[in-house]
Each structure stands twice: as structure tokens, then as C-alpha cells.
Scaffold this active site. Structure first.
Site, PDB file in Angstrom:
ATOM      1  N   ARG A  61       8.039  -1.284  -6.960  1.00  0.00           N
ATOM      2  CA  ARG A  61       7.624  -0.001  -6.301  1.00  0.00           C
ATOM      3  C   ARG A  61       7.958   1.246  -7.020  1.00  0.00           C
ATOM      4  NH1 ARG A  61       8.872   0.142  -0.263  1.00  0.00           N
ATOM      5  NH2 ARG A  61       8.042   2.105  -0.469  1.00  0.00           N
ATOM      6  N   VAL A  93       8.251   8.562   0.142  1.00  0.00           N
ATOM      7  CA  VAL A  93       9.547   8.353  -0.623  1.00  0.00           C
ATOM      8  C   VAL A  93       9.184   8.327  -2.093  1.00  0.00           C
ATOM      9  CG1 VAL A  93      10.590   7.045   1.303  1.00  0.00           C
ATOM     10  CG2 VAL A  93       9.448   5.626  -0.553  1.00  0.00           C
ATOM     11  N   HIS A 108      12.095  10.438   4.863  1.00  0.00           N
ATOM     12  CA  HIS A 108      12.441   9.123   4.692  1.00  0.00           C
ATOM     13  C   HIS A 108      13.104   8.722   3.420  1.00  0.00           C
ATOM     14  CE1 HIS A 108       9.324   7.856   8.071  1.00  0.00           C
ATOM     15  NE2 HIS A 108      10.498   8.279   8.586  1.00  0.00           N
ATOM     16  N   CYS A 139      33.193   1.101  -5.495  1.00  0.00           N
ATOM     17  CA  CYS A 139      33.645   0.212  -4.399  1.00  0.00           C
ATOM     18  C   CYS A 139      33.002  -1.329  -4.875  1.00  0.00           C
ATOM     19  CB  CYS A 139      33.307   0.476  -3.202  1.00  0.00           C
ATOM     20  SG  CYS A 139      31.859   0.474  -2.761  1.00  0.00           S
ATOM     21  N   THR A 177      -1.125   9.754   7.828  1.00  0.00           N
ATOM     22  CA  THR A 177      -0.136   8.957   8.257  1.00  0.00           C
ATOM     23  C   THR A 177      -0.621   8.312   9.708  1.00  0.00           C
ATOM     24  OG1 THR A 177       1.922   9.110   9.599  1.00  0.00           O
ATOM     25  CG2 THR A 177       0.917  11.143   9.575  1.00  0.00           C
TER      26      THR A 177
HETATM   27  C1  BJW Z   1      -5.526   8.179   4.614  1.00  0.00           C
HETATM   28  C2  BJW Z   1      -6.132   7.774   3.115  1.00  0.00           C
HETATM   29  C3  BJW Z   1      -6.527   8.827   2.358  1.00  0.00           C
HETATM   30  C4  BJW Z   1      -5.393   5.994   3.844  1.00  0.00           C
HETATM   31  N1  BJW Z   1      -6.363  10.027   2.997  1.00  0.00           N
HETATM   32  N2  BJW Z   1      -5.333   9.439   4.939  1.00  0.00           N
HETATM   33  C5  BJW Z   1      10.599   5.738  19.376  1.00  0.00           C
HETATM   34  C6  BJW Z   1       9.792   4.925  20.029  1.00  0.00           C
HETATM   35  C7  BJW Z   1       9.525   3.667  19.529  1.00  0.00           C
HETATM   36  C8  BJW Z   1      10.545   3.489  18.474  1.00  0.00           C
HETATM   37  C9  BJW Z   1      11.253   4.086  17.913  1.00  0.00           C
HETATM   38  C10 BJW Z   1      11.232   5.455  18.522  1.00  0.00           C
HETATM   39  N3  BJW Z   1      12.432   5.965  17.864  1.00  0.00           N
HETATM   40  C11 BJW Z   1      12.867   5.233  16.817  1.00  0.00           C
HETATM   41  C12 BJW Z   1      12.048   4.282  16.707  1.00  0.00           C
HETATM   42  C13 BJW Z   1      12.290   3.020  16.119  1.00  0.00           C
HETATM   43  C14 BJW Z   1      11.697   3.205  14.707  1.00  0.00           C
HETATM   44  C15 BJW Z   1      10.109   3.213  15.058  1.00  0.00           C
HETATM   45  O1  BJW Z   1       9.466   4.234  14.827  1.00  0.00           O
HETATM   46  N4  BJW Z   1       9.686   2.023  15.059  1.00  0.00           N
HETATM   47  C16 BJW Z   1       8.035   2.023  15.176  1.00  0.00           C
HETATM   48  C17 BJW Z   1       7.239   1.091  14.222  1.00  0.00           C
HETATM   49  C18 BJW Z   1       7.649   1.474  16.863  1.00  0.00           C
HETATM   50  N5  BJW Z   1      12.065   4.346  14.008  1.00  0.00           N
HETATM   51  C19 BJW Z   1      13.497   4.388  13.214  1.00  0.00           C
HETATM   52  O2  BJW Z   1      14.140   3.291  13.227  1.00  0.00           O
HETATM   53  C20 BJW Z   1      13.837   5.455  12.393  1.00  0.00           C
HETATM   54  N6  BJW Z   1      14.964   6.011  12.640  1.00  0.00           N
HETATM   55  C21 BJW Z   1      15.454   6.257  13.864  1.00  0.00           C
HETATM   56  O3  BJW Z   1      14.710   6.686  14.820  1.00  0.00           O
HETATM   57  O4  BJW Z   1      16.802   6.484  14.042  1.00  0.00           O
HETATM   58  C22 BJW Z   1      17.197   6.750  15.369  1.00  0.00           C
HETATM   59  C23 BJW Z   1      17.561   5.329  15.798  1.00  0.00           C
HETATM   60  C24 BJW Z   1      18.718   4.552  15.335  1.00  0.00           C
HETATM   61  C25 BJW Z   1      18.818   3.223  15.538  1.00  0.00           C
HETATM   62  C26 BJW Z   1      18.014   2.783  16.662  1.00  0.00           C
HETATM   63  C27 BJW Z   1      16.804   3.561  17.310  1.00  0.00           C
HETATM   64  C28 BJW Z   1      16.723   4.726  16.810  1.00  0.00           C
HETATM   65  C29 BJW Z   1      13.625   5.415  11.025  1.00  0.00           C
HETATM   66  C30 BJW Z   1      12.226   5.074  10.468  1.00  0.00           C
HETATM   67  C31 BJW Z   1      11.903   4.731   9.035  1.00  0.00           C
HETATM   68  C32 BJW Z   1      10.802   4.461   8.525  1.00  0.00           C
HETATM   69  N7  BJW Z   1      11.008   3.866   7.132  1.00  0.00           N
HETATM   70  C33 BJW Z   1       9.806   3.657   6.469  1.00  0.00           C
HETATM   71  C34 BJW Z   1      10.207   2.744   5.322  1.00  0.00           C
HETATM   72  C35 BJW Z   1      10.621   3.596   4.227  1.00  0.00           C
HETATM   73  C36 BJW Z   1      11.204   2.839   2.895  1.00  0.00           C
HETATM   74  C37 BJW Z   1      10.188   2.194   2.153  1.00  0.00           C
HETATM   75  O5  BJW Z   1       9.277   3.002   1.687  1.00  0.00           O
HETATM   76  O6  BJW Z   1      10.308   1.186   2.034  1.00  0.00           O
HETATM   77  O7  BJW Z   1       8.859   4.674   6.033  1.00  0.00           O
HETATM   78  S1  BJW Z   1       8.604   2.533   7.537  1.00  0.00           S
HETATM   79  C38 BJW Z   1       7.290   3.429   6.714  1.00  0.00           C
HETATM   80  O8  BJW Z   1       6.395   3.884   7.762  1.00  0.00           O
HETATM   81  C39 BJW Z   1       7.666   4.272   5.801  1.00  0.00           C
HETATM   82  C40 BJW Z   1       6.755   5.373   6.152  1.00  0.00           C
HETATM   83  O9  BJW Z   1       7.203   6.577   5.768  1.00  0.00           O
HETATM   84  C41 BJW Z   1       6.342   5.365   7.588  1.00  0.00           C
HETATM   85  C42 BJW Z   1       5.168   5.759   8.150  1.00  0.00           C
HETATM   86  O10 BJW Z   1       4.080   5.273   7.519  1.00  0.00           O
HETATM   87  P1  BJW Z   1       2.961   5.996   7.153  1.00  0.00           P
HETATM   88  O11 BJW Z   1       3.125   7.102   6.150  1.00  0.00           O
HETATM   89  O12 BJW Z   1       2.095   6.436   8.375  1.00  0.00           O
HETATM   90  O13 BJW Z   1       1.968   5.047   6.397  1.00  0.00           O
HETATM   91  P2  BJW Z   1       0.732   4.021   7.023  1.00  0.00           P
HETATM   92  O14 BJW Z   1       0.628   2.945   5.900  1.00  0.00           O
HETATM   93  O15 BJW Z   1       1.492   3.549   8.247  1.00  0.00           O
HETATM   94  O16 BJW Z   1      -0.433   4.840   7.609  1.00  0.00           O
HETATM   95  C43 BJW Z   1      -1.366   5.273   6.305  1.00  0.00           C
HETATM   96  C44 BJW Z   1      -2.409   6.183   7.121  1.00  0.00           C
HETATM   97  O17 BJW Z   1      -3.072   6.837   5.998  1.00  0.00           O
HETATM   98  C45 BJW Z   1      -3.454   5.392   7.974  1.00  0.00           C
HETATM   99  O18 BJW Z   1      -3.590   5.888   9.032  1.00  0.00           O
HETATM  100  C46 BJW Z   1      -4.387   5.396   6.815  1.00  0.00           C
HETATM  101  O19 BJW Z   1      -5.670   5.555   7.781  1.00  0.00           O
HETATM  102  C47 BJW Z   1      -4.299   6.851   6.178  1.00  0.00           C
HETATM  103  N8  BJW Z   1      -5.134   6.780   5.037  1.00  0.00           N
HETATM  104  N9  BJW Z   1      -6.146   6.430   3.032  1.00  0.00           N
HETATM  105  C48 BJW Z   1      -5.797  10.164   4.300  1.00  0.00           C
HETATM  106  N10 BJW Z   1      -7.021   8.608   1.189  1.00  0.00           N
END
Ligand code: BJW
Length: 234
Positions: A61, A93, A108, A139, A177
Site C-alpha cells: 500500500r 492514512v 487513524h 528494543c 466514508t
Molecule cells: C466515494 C467515492 C467517491 C467511493 N467520492 N465517496 C461502537 C459500536 C460498534 C463498534 C465499535 C464502537 N466503538 C468501537 C467499535 C469497534 C471498532 C468499530 O468501529 N467496528 C465497526 C466495524 C463495527 N472501532 C475500533 O476498534 C476503533 N477503536 C476504538 O474505538 O477504540 C476504543 C476501543 C478499544 C478497544 C475495544 C473497543 C473500543 C478503531 C478503528 C480503527 C479503524 N482502522 C481502519 C484501518 C486503518 C489502517 C489501515 O488503513 O489499514 O481505518 S479500518 C478502515 O475503516 C480504515 C478507515 O479509515 C475506516 C473507515 O473506512 P472508510 O473511510 O469509511 O472507507 P469505506 O471503504 O468503508 O467506505 C468508502 C466510502 O466511500 C463508501 O461509502 C463509498 O460509497 C464511498 N465512495 N468512491 C465519494 N469517488
């Protein structure tokens, strides 16, 4: 709504970078996770299980993103931020908004940062070993990318900045998102509870679409330049 002194928060997701050629996460055909399950790649458990595989995925990536450029959506956000009170919180990221000259809260983390897996310190030098991830020079732990994996806390400073901006905004704009990942996905509702208006820019509906005051069902690289041109030409 967007004229004048409005305090605006933009929450960006992977869709903003799609037009640059960076795959989103959840697209069934082309997304990062089309062939892998997220829990096999984007968790510390996955890294502990198979550090080499996860590290290779992140290296590929880095290579892809190193070869692409910011698009018209990033440029428009930067222009908007230079002229108005606009805070950009990015879940991305890839560093593309920063390369377009924008100032962002990296919610993130950043793909190009090397972190020590054990102590989480940022590393400027690492030790290379063939066939495995590099190691920390202090380390000897493995090096990991500086991103936030599932189950990990959002960096304290990023959480604080984002919460402050959301608490004080008049307009909350969510762009590109899926609004599935928390805590970022909770910001629109938090802003609405405080009386802010909510605009969503996404060609597809999300779980938050029905809450939006306005939905621009268009790609970010089309909608953002049109919106910002219209606002800044007045
Ligand atoms: C277009 C387009 C165009 C296409 N124009 N649009 C509350 C409820 C339920 C669960 C949880 C909660 N709180 C926490 C959780 C757990 C978890 C979570 O959310 N799980 C869910 C999946 C249910 N969250 C976490 O674990 C977070 N930490 C946390 O809350 O800490 C406290 C805690 C600790 C311990 C236990 C519990 C809580 C951390 C989340 C970290 C997310 N990390 C990632 C990976 C990063 C590393 C990597 O890059 O490899 O971040 S996951 C991935 O998803 C990445 C993104 O930033 C993130 C969001 O994705 P995004 O950007 O929305 O992308 P897509 O692909 O999903 O969507 C793209 C969109 O674009 C689509 O809608 C298309 O239609 C659109 N699109 N082309 C405009 N041209």
C-alpha cells in the site's frame, strides 16, 4: 448554510482518495478487503499471528500510494480551508490531503510512519532483516505501521482535536466514508445533537444518510470542487 462565518468540520473517508487510485476498504470488487478479511490484516492480533504477511500488505500500500497524487477533491478542501473556518478530520492514512497542502487531524494515523510494535515509539531508523518486518533499533521488537487498527484507541491528541472541533461546529460535512467505523462514525450524530447541520457527500447511501440535512449523491472529486467554487466566488 455554508456562507459567512460558519464553523465547518469535514470528516473524510476513503472515498475522497478513490479518484487518486487508492482503493477504498469495503468495495466488494476493488476494496482493500475484497480478498482478505479485515480481522486478518488490520488488527494487532493479525500482526502477531503473521507479521510478515501484514507488513508486506502495508508495504504494497505504501508503494501504491507513493505513486499517486491528490485529486480535485483534496485540492478543493485545501482551498476551502485556506479561505474559511474549516477543520478537516481524516480517517485516511494516505497523507494525500496533507500533500495537497491541507492541515488535518489524522484520526487513524499515517501509513508512512514506522512504530515500534512493543513500545509504540515513532522510529526514524530501523534494522532490516531479510524475509521479515524490520526491527526497532532500541528494543529489537518488530516495526509496525503507524495506523490505528481495530480494537486500538484513537491517538489521544487526535481524539481531543476532533471532539473539540465537533463540539464547536455549525456544519458537519461527511465525505467519502461508509460511516461504519466508530468512533468516527459517531461524530455526525454528536454534531446534530449540538444543533449543527449535517451534509453528506457520497454516491452511495450510508447508515447516516437519513439524518442528513443535505445529501450530495456524487463523487467527492466532482461535488467538492463545484461546492467550493460556488462558495468562494460569492
Ligand atoms: C466515494 C467515492 C467517491 C467511493 N467520492 N465517496 C461502537 C459500536 C460498534 C463498534 C465499535 C464502537 N466503538 C468501537 C467499535 C469497534 C471498532 C468499530 O468501529 N467496528 C465497526 C466495524 C463495527 N472501532 C475500533 O476498534 C476503533 N477503536 C476504538 O474505538 O477504540 C476504543 C476501543 C478499544 C478497544 C475495544 C473497543 C473500543 C478503531 C478503528 C480503527 C479503524 N482502522 C481502519 C484501518 C486503518 C489502517 C489501515 O488503513 O489499514 O481505518 S479500518 C478502515 O475503516 C480504515 C478507515 O479509515 C475506516 C473507515 O473506512 P472508510 O473511510 O469509511 O472507507 P469505506 O471503504 O468503508 O467506505 C468508502 C466510502 O466511500 C463508501 O461509502 C463509498 O460509497 C464511498 N465512495 N468512491 C465519494 N469517488
Amino acid at each position: 448554510m455554508l456562507q459567512g462565518q460558519a464553523r465547518i468540520v469535514v470528516l473524510a473517508g476513503a472515498g475522497l482518495s478513490a479518484a487518486s487510485g487508492v482503493p477504498t476498504f469495503r468495495d466488494a470488487q476493488t476494496g482493500h478487503w475484497a480478498t482478505f478479511r479485515p480481522e486478518d490484516l488490520a488488527t494487532s492480533e493479525a500482526f502477531m499471528r503473521d507479521p510478515q504477511m501484514v507488513w508486506r500488505w502495508y508495504l504494497s500500500r505504501r508503494e501504491t500510494i507513493g505513486q499517486v497524487s491528490p485529486n480535485a477533491g483534496h485540492d478543493a478542501l485545501t482551498r476551502w480551508q485556506r479561505e474559511r473556518d474549516v477543520t478537516i478530520i481524516t480517517q485516511n492514512v494516505d497523507g494525500l490531503q496533507q500533500r495537497a497542502g491541507g492541515t488535518v487531524t489524522e484520526f487513524h494515523g499515517n501509513l508512512f510512519v514506522d512504530l515500534c510494535f512493543e513500545e509504540h515509539r515513532v522510529l526514524s531508523a530501523t534494522e532490516q532483516h531479510p524475509g521479515e518486518p524490520p526491527r526497532c533499533v532500541h528494543c529489537d521488537a518488530y516495526v509496525r505501521p503507524g495506523v490505528v487498527w481495530f480494537g486500538e484507541n484513537i491517538p489521544t491528541h487526535a481524539m481531543r482535536e476532533a471532539e473539540h472541533a465537533v463540539d464547536h461546529c455549525d456544519i458537519f460535512v461527511s465525505v467519502g466514508t461508509s460511516s461504519l467505523v466508530y468512533p468516527a462514525a459517531g461524530f455526525a450524530e454528536a454534531a446534530l445533537r449540538r444543533g449543527a447541520r449535517f451534509i453528506e457527500i457520497n454516491p452511495e447511501e450510508t447508515p447516516l444518510s437519513s439524518l442528513a440535512d443535505h445529501r450530495l449523491a456524487e463523487p467527492a472529486q466532482i461535488a467538492l470542487p463545484a461546492l467550493v467554487d460556488a462558495l468562494l466566488s460569492r
